[in-house]
Structure formats: C-alpha cells, structure tokens
Write a protein that holds these residues in place. Structure first.
Motif, PDB file in Angstrom:
ATOM      1  N   SER A   1      27.222  37.455 200.602  1.00 15.03           N
ATOM      2  CA  SER A   1      26.842  37.676 202.008  1.00 15.03           C
ATOM      3  C   SER A   1      26.330  39.201 202.121  1.00 15.03           C
ATOM      4  N   ARG A   2      25.722  39.442 203.132  1.00 12.68           N
ATOM      5  CA  ARG A   2      25.041  40.594 203.672  1.00 12.68           C
ATOM      6  C   ARG A   2      26.050  41.780 203.669  1.00 12.68           C
ATOM      7  N   ALA A   3      27.386  41.363 204.203  1.00  9.24           N
ATOM      8  CA  ALA A   3      28.432  42.397 204.626  1.00  9.24           C
ATOM      9  C   ALA A   3      28.936  42.818 203.123  1.00  9.24           C
ATOM     10  N   TYR A   4      29.039  41.908 202.114  1.00  8.92           N
ATOM     11  CA  TYR A   4      29.575  42.159 200.950  1.00  8.92           C
ATOM     12  C   TYR A   4      28.547  43.161 199.945  1.00  8.92           C
ATOM     13  N   LYS A   5      27.216  42.710 200.125  1.00 10.05           N
ATOM     14  CA  LYS A   5      26.308  43.790 199.473  1.00 10.05           C
ATOM     15  C   LYS A   5      26.175  45.177 200.042  1.00 10.05           C
ATOM     16  N   LEU A   6      26.664  45.175 201.280  1.00  7.92           N
ATOM     17  CA  LEU A   6      26.918  46.635 202.050  1.00  7.92           C
ATOM     18  C   LEU A   6      28.007  47.352 201.600  1.00  7.92           C
ATOM     19  N   ALA A   7      29.284  46.436 201.357  1.00  9.45           N
ATOM     20  CA  ALA A   7      30.404  46.833 201.127  1.00  9.45           C
ATOM     21  C   ALA A   7      30.269  47.476 199.526  1.00  9.45           C
ATOM     22  N   LEU A   8      29.704  46.771 198.667  1.00  5.41           N
ATOM     23  CA  LEU A   8      29.607  47.504 197.304  1.00  5.41           C
ATOM     24  C   LEU A   8      28.773  48.461 197.483  1.00  5.41           C
ATOM     25  N   HIS A   9      27.458  48.592 198.098  1.00  6.10           N
ATOM     26  CA  HIS A   9      26.923  49.901 198.100  1.00  6.10           C
ATOM     27  C   HIS A   9      27.450  51.102 198.590  1.00  6.10           C
ATOM     28  N   LEU A  10      28.373  50.826 199.692  1.00  5.06           N
ATOM     29  CA  LEU A  10      29.283  51.683 200.272  1.00  5.06           C
ATOM     30  C   LEU A  10      30.312  52.162 199.453  1.00  5.06           C
ATOM     31  N   LEU A  11      30.862  51.466 198.511  1.00  6.88           N
ATOM     32  CA  LEU A  11      31.792  51.787 197.519  1.00  6.88           C
ATOM     33  C   LEU A  11      31.022  52.891 196.280  1.00  6.88           C
ATOM     34  N   VAL A  12      29.692  52.638 196.169  1.00 10.83           N
ATOM     35  CA  VAL A  12      29.244  53.638 195.254  1.00 10.83           C
ATOM     36  C   VAL A  12      28.786  54.973 196.211  1.00 10.83           C
ATOM     37  N   VAL A  13      28.403  54.958 197.268  1.00 12.11           N
ATOM     38  CA  VAL A  13      28.079  56.135 197.907  1.00 12.11           C
ATOM     39  C   VAL A  13      29.202  57.020 198.518  1.00 12.11           C
ATOM     40  N   THR A  14      30.320  56.317 198.730  1.00  9.91           N
ATOM     41  CA  THR A  14      31.349  57.149 199.671  1.00  9.91           C
ATOM     42  C   THR A  14      32.247  57.606 198.587  1.00  9.91           C
ATOM     43  N   MET A  15      32.406  56.884 197.171  1.00  9.70           N
ATOM     44  CA  MET A  15      33.186  57.251 196.364  1.00  9.70           C
ATOM     45  C   MET A  15      34.805  57.054 196.637  1.00  9.70           C
ATOM     46  N   VAL A  16      34.991  56.179 197.679  1.00 10.50           N
ATOM     47  CA  VAL A  16      36.500  55.761 197.670  1.00 10.50           C
ATOM     48  C   VAL A  16      36.869  54.734 197.016  1.00 10.50           C
ATOM     49  N   ARG A  17      38.299  54.448 197.107  1.00  8.13           N
ATOM     50  CA  ARG A  17      38.765  53.318 196.390  1.00  8.13           C
ATOM     51  C   ARG A  17      38.353  51.930 197.277  1.00  8.13           C
ATOM     52  N   LYS A  18      38.441  50.953 196.387  1.00  3.05           N
ATOM     53  CA  LYS A  18      38.113  49.555 196.979  1.00  3.05           C
ATOM     54  C   LYS A  18      38.979  49.209 198.273  1.00  3.05           C
ATOM     55  N   SER A  19      40.714  49.545 197.994  1.00  2.00           N
ATOM     56  CA  SER A  19      41.455  49.077 198.915  1.00  2.00           C
ATOM     57  C   SER A  19      41.281  50.029 200.226  1.00  2.00           C
ATOM     58  N   GLU A  20      40.819  51.324 200.149  1.00  2.00           N
ATOM     59  CA  GLU A  20      40.444  52.158 201.165  1.00  2.00           C
ATOM     60  C   GLU A  20      39.346  51.653 202.230  1.00  2.00           C
ATOM     61  N   LEU A  21      38.482  50.988 201.404  1.00  2.00           N
ATOM     62  CA  LEU A  21      36.942  50.516 201.920  1.00  2.00           C
ATOM     63  C   LEU A  21      37.297  49.277 202.780  1.00  2.00           C
ATOM     64  N   ILE A  22      37.883  48.030 202.072  1.00  2.00           N
ATOM     65  CA  ILE A  22      38.079  46.840 202.619  1.00  2.00           C
ATOM     66  C   ILE A  22      39.164  46.963 203.732  1.00  2.00           C
ATOM     67  N   GLU A  23      40.152  47.646 203.884  1.00  2.00           N
ATOM     68  CA  GLU A  23      41.084  47.649 204.803  1.00  2.00           C
ATOM     69  C   GLU A  23      40.961  48.728 205.765  1.00  2.00           C
ATOM     70  N   SER A  24      39.665  49.349 205.869  1.00  2.00           N
ATOM     71  CA  SER A  24      39.197  50.348 206.884  1.00  2.00           C
ATOM     72  C   SER A  24      38.958  49.632 208.256  1.00  2.00           C
ATOM     73  N   GLU A  25      39.226  50.406 209.339  1.00  2.00           N
ATOM     74  CA  GLU A  25      39.428  49.980 210.661  1.00  2.00           C
ATOM     75  C   GLU A  25      38.216  50.809 211.382  1.00  2.00           C
ATOM     76  N   TRP A  26      37.563  50.226 212.443  1.00  2.00           N
ATOM     77  CA  TRP A  26      36.614  50.873 213.018  1.00  2.00           C
ATOM     78  C   TRP A  26      37.215  51.890 213.941  1.00  2.00           C
ATOM     79  N   SER A  27      38.058  52.149 214.122  1.00  2.00           N
ATOM     80  CA  SER A  27      38.729  53.330 214.969  1.00  2.00           C
ATOM     81  C   SER A  27      38.791  54.494 214.085  1.00  2.00           C
ATOM     82  N   GLU A  28      38.691  54.429 212.648  1.00  2.00           N
ATOM     83  CA  GLU A  28      38.657  55.555 211.841  1.00  2.00           C
ATOM     84  C   GLU A  28      37.350  56.372 211.706  1.00  2.00           C
ATOM     85  N   PHE A  29      36.276  55.540 212.289  1.00  2.00           N
ATOM     86  CA  PHE A  29      35.212  56.267 212.077  1.00  2.00           C
ATOM     87  C   PHE A  29      34.553  56.699 213.426  1.00  2.00           C
ATOM     88  N   ASP A  30      33.725  58.213 213.072  1.00  2.00           N
ATOM     89  CA  ASP A  30      33.036  58.760 213.869  1.00  2.00           C
ATOM     90  C   ASP A  30      31.592  58.773 213.487  1.00  2.00           C
TER      91      ASP A  30
END
Length: 410
Positions: free
Chosen positions: A229-258
C-alpha cells in the motif's frame, strides 16, 4: 434507506480494474466481490449476527467460482445466518469439497484459501512465493504422509544457498503451519516442519549491516514499485530519512507533529530511554507526512490498522512482512539497519558525531550527555536535510527522475 446494489454480470466483473487499495463491489444479498491490488478477485459473503457486523466469509476466487455458484452459496449462507449460526464452517467445507486433498500441493492450496487468503497482502504474497518457488517444485506432488523432515531441510538449504537464510526460516514456517492445519483436519499425523529446530536454519547474527549508497537506492526503488500500500511505502521511506526506530514511527500520533515547524515531538513513554525526543523533519519527510494525513482514516494514528473498528496502529510485524514480500536484489538486511546506515554515511560525510547521536536518540556519556531535547537543533536540522537529499539522489541514480519527485511517482 440504503441504496440497493446493482447485480453484477460477467462483463461488468471483467471490466473491474485494480486500485491502490483493494475494494468491494456488492452483488446483493450479502454477496460481494473483493478486487485485490494485484487484479485478482475473491468472492466474499458479508453478514451480521446479533446486530453485529462479522468478518467477511471467503467463498472463493473468481472465475474459479462462477457468479452463479457464488450466488447459490450466498443464499445458502443467508439461510444459515437466519438461524443464528455463522456460515464459516460451511464455507470452509465448500472450498475443499471438490478437491482431492491427499497431495501437498492440493492441501496447501486449500489451506491457503481457508487460512491465508484473508491475511494482509504482504503476508499472502510472501507465503504464495514460498509455495510456488520452493515448496511445490520439491514436494508438491508428494502425499502429505510421505514428506519427512529431510525433505523440508533440503528445501531450506536450497533457499539458504541463495543467501536468504531468513526466507529459509519463513519457508520452514509455511510448511509447519500448513501441517498444523492438516493435523487439525486429520489429513496428517506428523508435522515435518515442527521437527526442524529454527536456530539450525537461521542462526542469530550480530547486526553490523550497512547498506551502500547504491543499495539504499535499490531498496527504495523496489519499495515504490512493489504492490504494498502507498502508506507502507511512505512509512519505509520515512524510516530511512527520519532515522527513528520502527516502533516509534508505526505508533506515532498526529498530535505529536508540528508540520509547519517541521518538528516531531515523540513523548518519553514511547522512547527507549524514557525521555522525550525531538525529530527535526526534512522537507521530504514533511511532504510525506502531509500525504499520509490525506490517506489516514484515523484522527489519532498516522498508520492505523486497515481492518476492524478499533482505532489502533498497525502491528509491529506489518512492515517487516511488506519488505519480505517485495522483489529486491539487496539481500541480508532488516529494517533496523536503516538507522546504522544513516549514521555511517553521515559520519563519512564529516557531520558532527554528537548531533548524529542525538538525532538517533542515543545517549552520550559524560558532561556532553546532559542536554535539553532541542540541543544541537541547527546541526540536526542540517544533517536531516542533508541525509534526505542524499537518499533522494540514490533513488534518482537508478530511476532517472528529478530528485524529490520519485515519492509522488509510485
């Protein structure tokens, strides 16, 4: 009053095209046709019990199960439901009724339809690949009772010989789970997959893998050309460019972002070190997150479950399965290697070691380790933008596209 479904016909069915996400077309009477992203189509039966919507019941693939046969089964299932009983048992029986299930291939196909067809696309894809590529050629024509642990070991050794030890373990698990189902249906008495100890197939290794620049581009091009799915493609790209752990990304909430500020504030309770962590987002990361906002059906989670009514994030194994299912020439890597890869290349570019360590949420010993969450902000913004541009360049090197545009091309 709900709009009545327009009955399907073969001409209309054959004109249906796959989309980025699988979708349902109703025929009426609870019968629906699910169109997969691959273009394959599966008949399902939709029903409620005790005023609660139940999981879809699989009838079978189209055109192997004709429209007329699917309607007959749907009407029979409706009668069963009217009596207050789930039709699942009858549906499974129907799917195996016309099959001779004494060979590995016949029973595995039945198991796949009964147990795997409703799983995620990535899991279905990698399971089907293991069956078609390695299991069927080796033991597909054997009777279930004739297969022994040596046969399964030979299959695993062949897969390992291609340099894919983790896929060898997955293949063993496919055999093991299929035989568990066969034993539950009294079609087999011994599980040859169970007799093989996992650690003898894929032994744990220390993780020192760093992807080369070419491999970074190869992996992400494979991600974007895959069927995930498109969302999973973007998730994997985000894992590369944000350098975060997988759990930190997949459990992320919109309230955490500015996104206007370009800052992602991960709360302490979700961090490995129990300390709030700020991620300074590159322009590429912000762009991907804005797109994800339009794709997400959850007001809370960035990567919500796609099934069910519960508002919760995707499972931790989802992205791993998606990576295993895609075709890539890059071997022996796991998702966590993305962090080590970013760190290695940024150090080679001469960037500040302290800023890189803080971007990775690593602790620094001594007085330099006492810091506030925004320390090194300017340097960290710089390296995040530098790293995202570097990754774009690797993608473009083999794709011949304008850097930064690849994400919207697939």
């Amino acid at each position: 009053m709900p709009k009545a479904a327009i009955p399907l016909n073969d001409k209309r069915i054959k004109a249906l095209k796959p989309k980025a996400k699988r979708y349902l077309i109703a025929d009426g009477g609870g019968l629906v046709l699910e169109v997969m992203t691959s273009g394959s189509m599966v008949w399902r039966y939709r029903y409620s019990l005790n005023r609660k919507q139940q999981p879809l019941v699989t009838i079978g693939d189209y055109p192997a199960v004709s429209l007329q046969d699917a309607r007959i089964r749907a009407r029979r299932y409706a009668e069963i439901v009217a009596g207050g009983v789930s039709p699942i048992a009858d549906a499974k029986k129907d799917r195996g009724a016309s099959k001779t299930l004494d060979s590995v291939r016949a029973f595995a196909d039945f198991w796949y339809e009964s147990e795997i067809a409703t799983k995620s696309l990535s899991y279905r894809t990698v399971t089907r690949r293991a069956l078609d590529k390695d299991i069927y050629p080796a033991i597909g024509n054997k009777a279930l009772s004739e297969v022994n642990a040596g046969d399964v070991l030979a299959i695993c050794d062949k897969v390992k010989g291609r340099g894919a030890s983790q896929m060898a373990l997955f293949t063993r698990n496919v055999v093991k789970r299929m035989y568990e189902y066969a034993i539950s249906r009294q079609a087999a008495t011994i599980n040859p997959g169970q007799q093989l100890v996992a650690r003898y197939i894929a032994t744990p290794q220390s993780r020192t893998r760093v992807l080369s620049p070419d491999e970074v581009g190869t992996v992400l091009r494979a991600v974007y050309t895959s069927n995930m799915s498109r969302a999973y493609k973007l998730a994997l790209h985000l894992l590369v460019v944000t350098m975060v752990r997988k759990s930190e990304l997949i459990e992320s909430e919109w309230s955490e972002f500015d996104l206007d500020e370009g800052v992602w504030r991960i709360p302490a309770e979700r961090m490995k070190k129990d300390r709030e962590h700020w991620v300074f987002l590159s322009a590429q990361a912000v762009s991907m997150l804005r797109e994800l906002r339009t794709l997400s059906h959850s007001p809370r989670f960035v990567f919500p479950m796609r099934r069910g009514h519960e508002d919760r994030p995707i499972a931790k194994s989802t992205l791993n399965q998606a990576v295993r299912a895609m075709d890539s020439d890059v071997q022996h890597f796991v998702i966590h290697d993305f962090r080590r890869t970013a760190s290695t290349h940024l150090h080679e570019m001469g960037q500040s070691s302290d800023a890189i360590e803080k971007a990775l949420a690593h602790s620094i010993k001594g007085i330099k380790g006492v810091y506030n969450r925004a320390e090194y902000a300017d340097e960290r913004r710089k390296i995040m933008h530098l790293w995202a541009d570097f990754v774009d360049a690797q993608i473009a090197e083999g794709k011949k596209v304008v850097i930064g545009k690849f994400r919207s091309a697939a």
